[in-house]
Design a protein around this motif. Structure first.
Motif, short mmCIF file in Angstrom:
data_model
loop_
_atom_site.label_atom_id
_atom_site.label_comp_id
_atom_site.label_asym_id
_atom_site.label_seq_id
_atom_site.Cartn_x
_atom_site.Cartn_y
_atom_site.Cartn_z
N CYS A 119 93.79 -18.40 -4.38
CA CYS A 119 92.92 -19.49 -3.91
C CYS A 119 91.62 -18.96 -3.34
N GLU A 120 91.68 -17.85 -2.63
CA GLU A 120 90.47 -17.26 -2.05
C GLU A 120 89.52 -16.77 -3.15
N LYS A 121 90.07 -16.27 -4.23
CA LYS A 121 89.22 -15.84 -5.34
C LYS A 121 88.49 -17.04 -5.95
N TYR A 122 89.21 -18.14 -6.12
CA TYR A 122 88.57 -19.34 -6.67
C TYR A 122 87.54 -19.89 -5.69
N GLU A 123 87.83 -19.81 -4.41
CA GLU A 123 86.86 -20.27 -3.41
C GLU A 123 85.57 -19.44 -3.50
N LYS A 124 85.73 -18.14 -3.70
CA LYS A 124 84.58 -17.27 -3.82
C LYS A 124 83.77 -17.59 -5.07
N ASP A 125 84.47 -17.86 -6.18
CA ASP A 125 83.79 -18.12 -7.46
C ASP A 125 83.22 -19.53 -7.55
N TYR A 126 83.85 -20.48 -6.86
CA TYR A 126 83.44 -21.89 -6.94
C TYR A 126 83.24 -22.47 -5.53
N GLY A 127 82.54 -21.73 -4.69
CA GLY A 127 82.40 -22.12 -3.29
C GLY A 127 81.82 -23.49 -3.06
N ASN A 128 80.99 -23.97 -3.98
CA ASN A 128 80.39 -25.29 -3.82
C ASN A 128 81.36 -26.42 -4.16
N LYS A 129 82.49 -26.08 -4.76
CA LYS A 129 83.45 -27.10 -5.16
C LYS A 129 84.77 -27.02 -4.40
N ILE A 130 85.04 -25.89 -3.77
CA ILE A 130 86.36 -25.67 -3.19
C ILE A 130 86.30 -25.57 -1.68
N LYS A 131 87.17 -26.34 -1.01
CA LYS A 131 87.35 -26.24 0.43
C LYS A 131 88.79 -25.76 0.66
N LEU A 132 88.92 -24.47 0.95
CA LEU A 132 90.23 -23.89 1.25
C LEU A 132 90.43 -23.94 2.75
N LEU A 133 91.46 -24.67 3.18
CA LEU A 133 91.66 -24.85 4.62
C LEU A 133 92.11 -23.55 5.28
N PRO A 134 91.81 -23.39 6.57
CA PRO A 134 92.10 -22.13 7.26
C PRO A 134 93.57 -21.75 7.24
N ASN A 135 93.82 -20.46 7.24
CA ASN A 135 95.16 -19.92 7.37
C ASN A 135 95.59 -20.08 8.82
N LEU A 136 96.68 -20.81 9.06
CA LEU A 136 97.10 -21.09 10.43
C LEU A 136 98.03 -20.02 11.01
N GLY A 137 98.37 -19.03 10.20
CA GLY A 137 99.20 -17.94 10.70
C GLY A 137 100.68 -18.25 10.80
N LYS A 138 101.07 -19.43 10.34
CA LYS A 138 102.48 -19.81 10.33
C LYS A 138 102.67 -20.95 9.35
N ASN A 139 103.90 -21.14 8.91
CA ASN A 139 104.24 -22.25 8.03
C ASN A 139 104.43 -23.50 8.88
N ILE A 140 103.70 -24.58 8.56
CA ILE A 140 103.79 -25.81 9.37
C ILE A 140 104.61 -26.90 8.71
N GLY A 141 105.02 -26.70 7.46
CA GLY A 141 105.84 -27.70 6.78
C GLY A 141 105.02 -28.65 5.95
N LEU A 142 105.68 -29.28 4.98
CA LEU A 142 104.99 -30.08 3.97
C LEU A 142 104.20 -31.24 4.58
N ILE A 143 104.82 -32.02 5.45
CA ILE A 143 104.14 -33.24 5.91
C ILE A 143 102.98 -32.90 6.86
N ALA A 144 103.13 -31.89 7.71
CA ALA A 144 102.02 -31.49 8.58
C ALA A 144 100.86 -30.96 7.74
N ASN A 145 101.19 -30.23 6.69
CA ASN A 145 100.15 -29.73 5.78
C ASN A 145 99.50 -30.89 5.04
N TYR A 146 100.30 -31.89 4.69
CA TYR A 146 99.78 -33.10 4.02
C TYR A 146 98.75 -33.79 4.92
N ILE A 147 99.12 -34.00 6.17
CA ILE A 147 98.24 -34.74 7.09
C ILE A 147 96.94 -33.97 7.33
#
Length: 264
Positions: free
Chosen positions: A52-80
């Motif tokens: 994902c970081e590679k795609y963000e670098k190549d297509y930075g104007n189109k891709i918003k990669l959310l920050p790495n939170l340093g832990k797994n937060i689960g599907l619904i928290a990630n959804y929200i």
């Protein structure tokens, strides 16, 4: 980044085998409007984030990669957290193990919603891809072009990988009770159309949905579990004052789900 017209909402976790195909299928869309990819990676421990970081670098104007939170937060928290970062007038969903096969998917769906203000959601048919490599076309229920809240409250018939809907979350945030459940797409659709707008079925195949993988697939394998979850969601909708004008039909759906659960 300029405000995009469409935000493509992507959840991913440990999907290094699939995520590049997912992103390529979205980036290949042919549109006369701008769109962004909003990627919520839930602390993958494989190479998903690196890809994902590679795609963000190549297509930075189109891709918003959310920050790495340093832990797994689960599907619904990630959804929200991911849906809150969608800036577009419209939101499309494509999970990190699914992909689109129609280069004009977004254009067709946006064109329809722009011309028909009485509709807030448009979805299509989907190809199901099984682990053995075989494909099967989905069966559409209900088999009609127009649907509404009173249809969707009984069951979620919208394949998320095909959905495009108005970003009403920019106006009123999703209710907090959604955070109790393992998935958020069905409650989000119901929230989007609660005030009377309609759902349109575009009778075309635009996407591929991978069967029997991913977090939610484990839940969906046990029918009684999914009925119980949907029953609880329906109860929260019934109790939510924002759905007060829909209580009669929600009560009917509650009774039907209770009967289905007792019959098992």
């Amino acid at each position: 980044m300029n405000i995009p017209f469409v935000s493509v909402f992507i959840l991913t976790y440990n999907q290094e085998q699939f995520i590049a195909q997912t992103l390529e299928s979205i980036l290949s869309q042919k549109t006369n409007f701008s769109f962004q990819l909003v990627i919520g990676d839930d602390y993958s421990i494989d190479s998903t984030r690196i890809i994902c970081e590679k795609y963000e670098k190549d297509y930075g104007n189109k891709i918003k990669l959310l920050p790495n939170l340093g832990k797994n937060i689960g599907l619904i928290a990630n959804y929200i957290r991911t849906i809150k970062e969608c800036d577009g007038k419209y939101i499309a969903i494509c999970d990190g193990d699914d992909y689109w096969i129609d280069f004009l998917k977004l254009q067709k769906q946006v064109d329809f919603l722009e011309k028909h203000v009485e509709f807030s959601i448009v979805y299509t048919k989907v190809k199901k891809l099984f682990p053995d490599g075989k494909f099967k076309d989905s069966v559409v229920i209900p088999n009609k072009s127009d649907s509404e809240f009173d249809d969707l409250i009984y069951d979620n018939f919208i394949p998320s990988v095909t959905a495009l809907f108005r970003n009403n979350q920019n106006i009123s945030e999703l209710p907090s009770w959604i955070c109790k459940y393992p998935y958020g797409d069905w409650p989000t659709y119901l929230w989007t159309i609660k005030d009377g707008s309609k759902i349109y079925f575009l009778n075309e195949i635009t996407a591929v949905y991978r069967m029997d993988i991913g977090v939610s697939s484990k839940i969906r394998k046990v029918i009684s579990d999914i009925i119980k979850i949907n029953l609880d969601i329906t109860q929260d909708i019934y109790n939510d004052v924002n759905f007060k004008h829909k209580r009669a039909i929600v009560k009917e759906a509650l009774d039907k789900k209770n009967m289905s659960l007792m019959a098992r």
